[in-house]
Design an enzyme around this catalytic site. Sequence first.
Site, PDB file in Angstrom:
ATOM      1  N   ASP A   2       0.717  -0.971   0.036  1.00 49.23           N
ATOM      2  CA  ASP A   2       0.078   0.058  -0.022  1.00 49.23           C
ATOM      3  C   ASP A   2       1.046   1.237  -0.046  1.00 49.23           C
ATOM      4  OD1 ASP A   2      -2.351   1.435  -0.102  1.00 49.23           O
ATOM      5  OD2 ASP A   2      -2.896   1.055   1.974  1.00 49.23           O
ATOM      6  N   HIS A  28      -7.919  -1.254 -10.164  1.00 46.68           N
ATOM      7  CA  HIS A  28      -8.190  -0.292  -9.128  1.00 46.68           C
ATOM      8  C   HIS A  28      -7.020   1.119  -9.455  1.00 46.68           C
ATOM      9  CE1 HIS A  28      -8.418   1.394  -5.008  1.00 46.68           C
ATOM     10  NE2 HIS A  28      -7.033   1.268  -4.544  1.00 46.68           N
TER      11      HIS A  28
END
Length: 500
Positions: A195, A339
């Site tokens: 992330d 995404h």
Amino acid sequence: IDLTNIQGDIYPTFPKKVEQFIFFSITDPAVFRQKLAIFRNQITTAAAVIENLQKIEEARKKNKGVPKPLPEDRMIKLIQYQIGFSGSGMTALDVGSPGDAELMAGQKKGAKALGDEPAPGSTDANFVGKNWSQDWREKKIDGVILAASESSATCDEAVAKAIEIFGNSIKVEIVESGKVRPGKEEGHEHFGYLDGVSQPALNGLVQPHAGQLECDPGVIIMGLKGDEAPPVADGQPPIPRPRPDWAVGGSVMAFRKLHQRVPEFDKFLEENPITKHGLTHDEGVALRGARMVGRWKSGVPIDLSPERDDPDFLDPEVINNFRYHLPEPGQARCPFSAHIRKTAPREHHDIPGAPRKLAPVLPHALIMRAGIPYGPEVTRAERRAQKTSEDRGLLFVSYQSLLGSFGFSFIQRAWANNPTFPPPEDNSFNDGVDTGFDPIIGNAQGDVRTRVASGTDATFTGENLVMKDDFIVAEGGEYFFVPPMKTIDRISNGERLPGV
């Protein structure tokens, strides 16, 4: 830019292993202002965070070769604080709107537009999220204190100190606790993907890596260069946003408690591998997940390495050096629905005469993310049952100067939840198939949650991947104004601050 006037999780964001969010209501505004004057000296500014990052880098060099986890005497002790106020909290403190209507209205009022599933009996006038916890449905949240540290013990100490300072002037309503995942999973969210790989570089504040997305500071911080609406027509200048003087140096914080259904996500991948010739089942599973996210679990973008997870692309000067349209346009390398492509398209070639040009919007549609995972690792029982029984996910945090143009709520509503984004002129295949939803965070509004995404199989770009359930659901959230330090002083002094 005065970095001593900006709270530090806005930029450059807190380095942390553990973080707690103390959501509170204000019980006595007059006493609260007095306590805020005391707490002000504990707040960690952007300048202080930069110093912390330098200390951490020096410690990292000294600790090279030392087995992890590091002993406490080798860790840099960090107590970092930030404070922000919701619309109701600002009203209680006689602070007007800094120029963001969604902030002042609160997240609950906009939850339907974000795609949160409605609870039975929910109406447009009184929307209630089905998966929102009772606390998040009912509690009055006036503000939030962030406490971020290198260890749970230090973070607990910081939380206790903050609550002690404010005393009876606040009521602690909700505490949400996050922690980085253990061992090799540190830095990865619960689905397993690295992330925070592609934070924007703020022009004038940091030297960008090759290919790193860049924006003016005002995209994140109010009142600075770039806090403006992009031109609506060719040849027109951008339009600066009206801000009260006290808002300059502040930012809007979006907080969302996002529950992740990890066993169900893994099951979906297992049942929908890409069956390209020569791939094993496990390789097909990994490739399907990578094409849904846009990156392999290591963080390597599939646009650079479309066939396999290649560590050669992890170099900071390589990992974000791509633009989707090179070497050829289309989605053979990375789906339009992936995404990271849905939420940060990187570039767009508007056709002549396009009624609403997208290219000028892209440098303004960037957010600074500062979330942290929460909850336990997936248990053996959950993996066997392929069903979630524990609460885990991401305490999502983003910073932007305006939620709806073009911050978090815009990106969620207009891009992630929009099956026709990117617009058709960007689809070089012109195959008549909509891009579909963002398969990770995209939401279909209403009770029917089925979503469709196209392009996740490079061998069959017209495929529609059907997802009948959400892999991520919101359990609560709120928006907060994170004021500059000079404005905290003005609030502490009892000054009334009119809005726009």
